[in-house]
Design an enzyme around this catalytic site. Structure first.
Site, mmCIF file in Angstrom:
data_model
loop_
_atom_site.group_PDB
_atom_site.id
_atom_site.type_symbol
_atom_site.label_atom_id
_atom_site.label_comp_id
_atom_site.label_asym_id
_atom_site.label_seq_id
_atom_site.Cartn_x
_atom_site.Cartn_y
_atom_site.Cartn_z
ATOM 1 N N HIS A 1 1.230 3.905 2.067
ATOM 2 C CA HIS A 1 1.700 4.631 3.247
ATOM 3 C C HIS A 1 3.223 4.765 3.172
ATOM 4 O O HIS A 1 3.922 3.850 2.716
ATOM 5 C CB HIS A 1 1.287 3.916 4.533
ATOM 6 C CG HIS A 1 -0.125 4.212 4.939
ATOM 7 N ND1 HIS A 1 -0.895 3.337 5.672
ATOM 8 C CD2 HIS A 1 -0.920 5.306 4.722
ATOM 9 C CE1 HIS A 1 -2.090 3.864 5.888
ATOM 10 N NE2 HIS A 1 -2.130 5.055 5.316
ATOM 11 N N HIS B 1 6.219 -5.770 11.464
ATOM 12 C CA HIS B 1 5.540 -4.464 11.557
ATOM 13 C C HIS B 1 5.217 -4.152 13.022
ATOM 14 O O HIS B 1 4.083 -3.902 13.393
ATOM 15 C CB HIS B 1 4.266 -4.458 10.700
ATOM 16 C CG HIS B 1 3.791 -3.078 10.360
ATOM 17 N ND1 HIS B 1 2.862 -2.405 11.124
ATOM 18 C CD2 HIS B 1 4.118 -2.235 9.357
ATOM 19 C CE1 HIS B 1 2.625 -1.217 10.594
ATOM 20 N NE2 HIS B 1 3.383 -1.084 9.509
ATOM 21 N N ASP C 1 5.744 4.565 5.156
ATOM 22 C CA ASP C 1 6.685 3.615 5.757
ATOM 23 C C ASP C 1 6.850 2.346 4.925
ATOM 24 O O ASP C 1 7.671 1.487 5.251
ATOM 25 C CB ASP C 1 6.271 3.267 7.196
ATOM 26 C CG ASP C 1 4.860 2.718 7.314
ATOM 27 O OD1 ASP C 1 3.962 3.260 6.651
ATOM 28 O OD2 ASP C 1 4.646 1.767 8.091
ATOM 29 N N HIS C 2 6.096 2.248 3.830
ATOM 30 C CA HIS C 2 6.206 1.077 2.956
ATOM 31 C C HIS C 2 6.750 1.405 1.565
ATOM 32 O O HIS C 2 7.039 0.487 0.797
ATOM 33 C CB HIS C 2 4.844 0.391 2.821
ATOM 34 C CG HIS C 2 4.358 -0.214 4.099
ATOM 35 N ND1 HIS C 2 4.392 -1.564 4.353
ATOM 36 C CD2 HIS C 2 3.847 0.357 5.223
ATOM 37 C CE1 HIS C 2 3.919 -1.795 5.573
ATOM 38 N NE2 HIS C 2 3.583 -0.645 6.115
ATOM 39 N N HIS D 1 -7.304 -2.570 5.307
ATOM 40 C CA HIS D 1 -6.540 -1.507 5.957
ATOM 41 C C HIS D 1 -7.233 -0.174 5.677
ATOM 42 O O HIS D 1 -8.266 -0.124 5.018
ATOM 43 C CB HIS D 1 -5.099 -1.527 5.449
ATOM 44 C CG HIS D 1 -4.152 -0.700 6.257
ATOM 45 N ND1 HIS D 1 -4.170 -0.679 7.639
ATOM 46 C CD2 HIS D 1 -3.152 0.153 5.891
ATOM 47 C CE1 HIS D 1 -3.224 0.128 8.074
ATOM 48 N NE2 HIS D 1 -2.602 0.651 7.031
ATOM 49 N N ASP E 1 -0.220 -4.430 5.624
ATOM 50 C CA ASP E 1 -0.903 -3.926 6.823
ATOM 51 C C ASP E 1 -2.379 -4.292 6.738
ATOM 52 O O ASP E 1 -3.045 -3.998 5.736
ATOM 53 C CB ASP E 1 -0.765 -2.407 6.924
ATOM 54 C CG ASP E 1 0.624 -1.975 7.352
ATOM 55 O OD1 ASP E 1 1.515 -2.845 7.425
ATOM 56 O OD2 ASP E 1 0.818 -0.774 7.610
ATOM 57 N N HIS F 1 0.854 -1.191 0.000
ATOM 58 C CA HIS F 1 0.000 0.000 0.000
ATOM 59 C C HIS F 1 0.886 1.235 0.000
ATOM 60 O O HIS F 1 2.114 1.131 0.099
ATOM 61 C CB HIS F 1 -0.967 -0.025 1.176
ATOM 62 C CG HIS F 1 -0.327 0.031 2.528
ATOM 63 N ND1 HIS F 1 0.514 -0.949 3.006
ATOM 64 C CD2 HIS F 1 -0.396 0.964 3.522
ATOM 65 C CE1 HIS F 1 0.921 -0.631 4.224
ATOM 66 N NE2 HIS F 1 0.393 0.535 4.554
#
EC number: 3.1.26.11
Length: 322
Positions: A62, A270, A64-65, A140, A210, A60
């Protein structure tokens, strides 16, 4: 097949955990699942070569990914790569990659093919001679996909039986192994079923991205013979309310999905920064889960807390920590 954990933290990196990224080495290739900030630097401490990455799977969008993608792609370009790279991801991944490629006056001379996934059902996204990959929509706060990488196993050749039937060493053996019938010099026809043994169990890894826990996801993994589940476990189970509010999973959630999937091993990743100096909470909870649930008290079912740079060898079912 070997899993290498490049980043096992959640939204905020810590002194022990980098942003999310997992590499899988298989048959000379590297498959990269998510690419959080700092991923390429983590690779320096492993035997992953960025030049061997042919497929990148983004769960996805976000930060942090994905925030490590720009630097990784540029470094690969600086090193003279010419082979193409495939990037898979949710809706808007094409726009994201286009914007990434505008950053930093890059020198990218290889083709990047972006595969935008927009499916509410599991779908096969790769079907090659040696492996296949699936995308599975998870739950998510923004569109997110889990990914599954499954090895293809060919039937094993019963060489002794083939020799007894008069098949000579050479092209005929390969043809039979590939599923084709052959005609011998004496006119006799040998069929694949005459000389082939059932294939050995194939290795299969799932990466959850996530997500909140989804029982149907576990059942799908069971149906395709998944052996290892890498599942997010952002919170200890005492923080279930936090997990629900942020659409993440707890330790117990992840373990339950692993059991539904009938995998050999669940690897938790995670992990929230709040546990950075108190990771014992995870080990204590796992111990209690095993102690209080007979179905988890099984030597063939392992629960592992991932660490940065940890490796897991699927063939030998062995964990290596650095």
């Amino acid at each position: 097949m070997k899993i290498i954990f490049l980043g096992t933290g959640a939204a905020i990196p810590t002194k022990h955990r980098n942003h999310s990224s997992v590499g899988i080495k298989y048959d000379g290739e590297v498959f990269l699942f998510d690419c959080g900030e700092g991923t390429q630097r983590q690779m320096i401490y492993t035997d992953i070569s960025p030049m061997k990455i042919n497929n990148i799977f983004i769960s996805h969008l976000h930060g942090d990914h994905i925030l490590g993608l720009a630097g990784l792609l540029q470094s690969i370009g600086f090193n003279g790569r010419t082979e193409p790279i495939n990037i898979y991801g949710p809706p808007e991944i094409k726009n994201t990659i286009e914007n990434i490629l505008k950053i930093g006056y890059h020198s990218i001379n290889f083709k990047i093919t972006v595969h935008e996934i927009n499916s509410k059902k599991p779908m096969k996204i790769i079907d090659s001679e040696k492996y296949m990959a699936y995308a599975y929509p998870v739950n998510h706060s923004i569109p997110c996909y889990a990914y599954i990488l499954k090895e293809k196993k060919k039937p094993q050749l019963n060489l002794k039986k083939a020799m007894e039937l008069g098949v000579e060493v050479g092209p005929d053996l390969k043809s039979l192994k590939d599923g084709n019938e052959v005609k011998l010099k004496n006119g006799k026809i040998i069929y694949p079923n005459d000389v082939l043994l059932p294939p050995k169990d194939s290795m299969c890894v799932a990466y959850s991205g996530d997500t909140m826990p989804i029982e149907d996801f576990g059942e799908f993994l069971n149906s395709i013979g998944c052996t290892v589940l890498i599942h997010e476990a952002t919170f200890g189970s005492s923080k279930k309310n936090n997990a629900v509010e942020t659409m993440h999973s707890t330790i117990e959630d992840a373990v339950n999905i692993g059991k539904i999937a009938c995998v050999d091993t669940v690897i938790l990743t995670h992990i929230s920064a709040r546990y950075d100096d108190n990771i014992e909470i995870y080990y204590n909870e796992i111990e209690n889960i095993i102690k209080n649930n007979n179905e988890y008290n099984d030597n063939n079912f392992k629960i592992i807390v991932a660490e940065d740079l940890m490796e897991y060898d699927l063939k030998n079912k062995e964990t290596i920590k650095k």
